[in-house]
Design a protein around this motif. Structure first.
Motif, PDB file in Angstrom:
ATOM      1  N   LEU A 137       0.823  -1.207   0.000  1.00  0.00           N
ATOM      2  CA  LEU A 137       0.000   0.000   0.000  1.00  0.00           C
ATOM      3  C   LEU A 137       0.857   1.257   0.000  1.00  0.00           C
ATOM      4  O   LEU A 137       0.554   2.235  -0.695  1.00  0.00           O
ATOM      5  CB  LEU A 137      -0.941   0.002   1.200  1.00  0.00           C
ATOM      6  CG  LEU A 137      -2.119  -0.959   1.136  1.00  0.00           C
ATOM      7  CD1 LEU A 137      -2.875  -0.954   2.466  1.00  0.00           C
ATOM      8  CD2 LEU A 137      -3.046  -0.594  -0.002  1.00  0.00           C
ATOM      9  N   ILE A 138       1.920   1.254   0.777  1.00  0.00           N
ATOM     10  CA  ILE A 138       2.825   2.405   0.812  1.00  0.00           C
ATOM     11  C   ILE A 138       3.487   2.593  -0.552  1.00  0.00           C
ATOM     12  O   ILE A 138       3.586   3.710  -1.065  1.00  0.00           O
ATOM     13  CB  ILE A 138       3.870   2.245   1.938  1.00  0.00           C
ATOM     14  CG1 ILE A 138       3.175   2.336   3.297  1.00  0.00           C
ATOM     15  CG2 ILE A 138       4.974   3.281   1.815  1.00  0.00           C
ATOM     16  CD1 ILE A 138       4.059   1.978   4.473  1.00  0.00           C
ATOM     17  N   ALA A 139       3.928   1.495  -1.157  1.00  0.00           N
ATOM     18  CA  ALA A 139       4.564   1.569  -2.472  1.00  0.00           C
ATOM     19  C   ALA A 139       3.592   2.111  -3.514  1.00  0.00           C
ATOM     20  O   ALA A 139       3.965   2.910  -4.383  1.00  0.00           O
ATOM     21  CB  ALA A 139       5.094   0.202  -2.883  1.00  0.00           C
ATOM     22  N   ARG A 140       2.340   1.666  -3.444  1.00  0.00           N
ATOM     23  CA  ARG A 140       1.329   2.148  -4.396  1.00  0.00           C
ATOM     24  C   ARG A 140       1.105   3.652  -4.198  1.00  0.00           C
ATOM     25  O   ARG A 140       0.975   4.395  -5.174  1.00  0.00           O
ATOM     26  CB  ARG A 140       0.018   1.395  -4.212  1.00  0.00           C
ATOM     27  CG  ARG A 140      -1.045   1.828  -5.205  1.00  0.00           C
ATOM     28  CD  ARG A 140      -2.331   1.100  -4.985  1.00  0.00           C
ATOM     29  NE  ARG A 140      -2.176  -0.325  -5.280  1.00  0.00           N
ATOM     30  CZ  ARG A 140      -3.144  -1.206  -5.142  1.00  0.00           C
ATOM     31  NH1 ARG A 140      -4.323  -0.841  -4.689  1.00  0.00           N
ATOM     32  NH2 ARG A 140      -2.922  -2.481  -5.426  1.00  0.00           N
ATOM     33  N   GLY A 141       1.070   4.083  -2.959  1.00  0.00           N
ATOM     34  CA  GLY A 141       0.900   5.520  -2.674  1.00  0.00           C
ATOM     35  C   GLY A 141       2.071   6.341  -3.147  1.00  0.00           C
ATOM     36  O   GLY A 141       1.910   7.459  -3.650  1.00  0.00           O
ATOM     37  N   VAL A 142       3.266   5.811  -3.011  1.00  0.00           N
ATOM     38  CA  VAL A 142       4.461   6.548  -3.436  1.00  0.00           C
ATOM     39  C   VAL A 142       4.494   6.661  -4.964  1.00  0.00           C
ATOM     40  O   VAL A 142       4.879   7.711  -5.492  1.00  0.00           O
ATOM     41  CB  VAL A 142       5.745   5.849  -2.899  1.00  0.00           C
ATOM     42  CG1 VAL A 142       6.992   6.387  -3.570  1.00  0.00           C
ATOM     43  CG2 VAL A 142       5.831   6.003  -1.389  1.00  0.00           C
ATOM     44  N   THR A 143       4.072   5.639  -5.669  1.00  0.00           N
ATOM     45  CA  THR A 143       4.122   5.712  -7.128  1.00  0.00           C
ATOM     46  C   THR A 143       3.102   6.693  -7.682  1.00  0.00           C
ATOM     47  O   THR A 143       3.271   7.198  -8.796  1.00  0.00           O
ATOM     48  CB  THR A 143       3.844   4.312  -7.758  1.00  0.00           C
ATOM     49  OG1 THR A 143       2.581   3.828  -7.289  1.00  0.00           O
ATOM     50  CG2 THR A 143       4.949   3.330  -7.404  1.00  0.00           C
ATOM     51  N   LYS A 144       2.053   7.019  -6.924  1.00  0.00           N
ATOM     52  CA  LYS A 144       1.053   7.995  -7.381  1.00  0.00           C
ATOM     53  C   LYS A 144       1.526   9.422  -7.185  1.00  0.00           C
ATOM     54  O   LYS A 144       0.892  10.355  -7.667  1.00  0.00           O
ATOM     55  CB  LYS A 144      -0.264   7.773  -6.647  1.00  0.00           C
ATOM     56  CG  LYS A 144      -0.987   6.521  -7.058  1.00  0.00           C
ATOM     57  CD  LYS A 144      -2.321   6.398  -6.360  1.00  0.00           C
ATOM     58  CE  LYS A 144      -3.040   5.138  -6.813  1.00  0.00           C
ATOM     59  NZ  LYS A 144      -4.352   5.003  -6.173  1.00  0.00           N
TER      60      LYS A 144
END
Length: 50
Positions: free
Chosen positions: A42-49
């Motif tokens: 979830l953190i990785a997905r947020g960072v890529t956005k």
């Protein structure tokens, strides 16, 4: 089980209890590991956005 070969403080009834505790500890470890990886995803997905 022959009482002469039983360990001190160990009875035939305590062995399944220990096995159940170990199984619960294993389950807790697996659930915690999955939760940590899900949080990282979830953190990785947020960072890529960003």
């Amino acid at each position: 089980m022959n009482p002469r070969f039983a360990r001190i403080g160990q009875t035939a009834d305590s062995i399944p209890h220990v096995n159940q505790e170990l199984a619960m500890a294993d389950l807790a470890f697996v659930v915690t590991t999955i939760a940590v990886f899900a949080l990282v995803a979830l953190i990785a997905r947020g960072v890529t956005k960003l």
